[in-house]
Enzyme design. Structure first.
Site, PDB file in Angstrom:
ATOM      1  N   SER A  44      19.871  -9.293  40.154  1.00 15.66           N
ATOM      2  CA  SER A  44      21.203  -9.848  40.396  1.00 15.66           C
ATOM      3  C   SER A  44      21.485 -11.013  39.467  1.00 15.66           C
ATOM      4  O   SER A  44      20.577 -11.766  39.092  1.00 15.66           O
ATOM      5  CB  SER A  44      21.309 -10.333  41.847  1.00 15.66           C
ATOM      6  OG  SER A  44      22.491 -11.078  42.055  1.00 15.66           O
ATOM      7  N   TYR A  54      19.030 -15.723  48.599  1.00 18.56           N
ATOM      8  CA  TYR A  54      19.180 -14.405  47.995  1.00 18.56           C
ATOM      9  C   TYR A  54      18.869 -14.450  46.503  1.00 18.56           C
ATOM     10  O   TYR A  54      18.061 -13.663  45.992  1.00 18.56           O
ATOM     11  CB  TYR A  54      20.602 -13.876  48.215  1.00 18.56           C
ATOM     12  CG  TYR A  54      20.913 -12.651  47.394  1.00 18.56           C
ATOM     13  CD1 TYR A  54      20.331 -11.426  47.692  1.00 18.56           C
ATOM     14  CD2 TYR A  54      21.780 -12.715  46.294  1.00 18.56           C
ATOM     15  CE1 TYR A  54      20.590 -10.294  46.930  1.00 18.56           C
ATOM     16  CE2 TYR A  54      22.047 -11.595  45.529  1.00 18.56           C
ATOM     17  CZ  TYR A  54      21.455 -10.393  45.853  1.00 18.56           C
ATOM     18  OH  TYR A  54      21.714  -9.286  45.086  1.00 18.56           O
ATOM     19  N   LYS A 105      15.590 -12.720  44.452  1.00 24.15           N
ATOM     20  CA  LYS A 105      15.684 -11.787  43.317  1.00 24.15           C
ATOM     21  C   LYS A 105      14.881 -12.286  42.119  1.00 24.15           C
ATOM     22  O   LYS A 105      14.239 -11.494  41.413  1.00 24.15           O
ATOM     23  CB  LYS A 105      17.154 -11.588  42.930  1.00 24.15           C
ATOM     24  CG  LYS A 105      17.940 -10.723  43.901  1.00 24.15           C
ATOM     25  CD  LYS A 105      17.423  -9.289  43.900  1.00 24.15           C
ATOM     26  CE  LYS A 105      18.296  -8.364  44.715  1.00 24.15           C
ATOM     27  NZ  LYS A 105      17.833  -6.968  44.676  1.00 24.15           N
TER      28      LYS A 105
END
Length: 324
Positions: free
Chosen positions: A117, A141, A145
């Site tokens: 991402s 998040y 990643k």
């Protein structure tokens, strides 16, 4: 021999599955259906319902389907919510990755295409993000990643894993009427739901340093993204060199205001967006270069903004018609 697509019942994963099938590559899907839909998986594709935290299930899946590579799409993808659920985010995105890599190593599965991402960059202080732009994730998040990429790097050194990670921003559109984005947090579903419920969509701020005052971002079509996953898998299968990471970026971006205008034109529903307050931390513009992916992974922006909106709207309407 087959490629395993984790999260293959989700919005992005299901498009990747179909892109692989179109290229004649056998696939297997594993998904816990926490956000995916079983009906997104073609009937003739083996579907394993379960979690990546179940190492025994992974081992059986690799053995039963002669898996030779993994496209890892599964994960907890809600950046904003991850701030309130950090432990869950790390379990789903980091512990699951470690479990998957362990099972791959023991099963002699040595190839992975990782769906990473652009959240790894945080708020970059540059108009055009490249793969070398400093990484400074601003949510659990984004951090998870980046840790996933580190795990791949370290496993390549330790066990000879062949891999690449693909970073991207906002994925939109649809490649088939029966596949759509059902996320409660993404822009297109939020706008379409508002219009179908008779509400006026809103924009968070219109006083940014951009041509129309609204934020500029990368928006890429999900079918274009899926093709580059296939290209990456083919290079890994062929023993061709790949970089550790690639950005799938537009190079120029579009504004939220442009999206709203295009949605109005495509749907035929006239509206003037409600202007709300800025969201904390939203930068004026974040756009990535896709030059390296264009060179190596057949990356291209094959769809215009109008086509992105029209395909997404068509799949949303099809779903609504099916529910009647």
């Amino acid at each position: 021999m087959a490629w395993l697509v984790t999260g293959g019942a989700g919005y992005i994963g299901s498009h990747i599955v179909r892109a692989f099938l179109k290229e004649g590559i056998e696939v297997v899907v594993i998904d816990d259906l926490s956000s995916g839909h079983a009906e997104f998986v073609p009937a003739d594709v083996p579907f394993v319902r379960g979690t990546l935290l179940d190492r025994d299930l992974l081992m059986r899946t690799f053995a039963e389907h002669t898996v030779t590579g993994v496209v890892h799409v599964a994960g907890y993808k809600y950046a904003g919510v991850s701030v309130q659920r950090p432990l869950h985010t790390y379990e789903q995105n980091v512990t699951a990755m470690a479990t998957l890599l362990s099972a791959m190593q023991e099963s002699d599965v040595g190839r992975m295409v990782f769906s990473s991402s652009a959240a790894v960059y945080g708020t970059p202080h540059t108009d055009l993000v490249t793969e070398d732009t400093p990484k400074s994730p601003e949510s659990p998040y984004g951090e998870s990643k980046l840790i996933g990429e580190w795990l791949l790097r370290d496993q390549a050194v330790a066990a000879g894993l062949h891999y690449t990670a693909l970073r991207y921003f906002n994925v939109v559109g649809s490649g088939a009427l029966d596949l759509r984005d059902t996320s409660p947090h993404n822009l297109f579903p939020l706008v379409f739901d508002a219009l179908m419920e008779g509400r006026t969509p809103s924009i968070n701020g219109d006083d940014y340093a951009t041509p129309d005052g609204t934020c500029v971002r990368d928006y890429i079509h999900v079918a274009d993204l899926a093709l580059s996953h296939v290209a990456a898998a083919r290079r890994l299968d062929g023993g061709e060199p790949v970089l550790p990471v690639y950005n799938l970026g537009s190079g120029d971006g579009v504004s939220v205001g442009q999206i709203m205008s295009t949605v109005s034109t495509v749907t035929g529903i006239a509206f003037t967006p409600v202007i709300g307050p800025r969201r904390t931390g939203d930068p004026d513009r974040i756009v990535a270069s896709g030059e390296l992916a264009a060179r190596d992974l057949d990356w291209a922006m094959r769809h215009s903004l109008e086509e992105m909106v029209a395909s997404a709207w068509g799949s949303r309407q099809a779903a609504s018609d099916a529910e009647k």
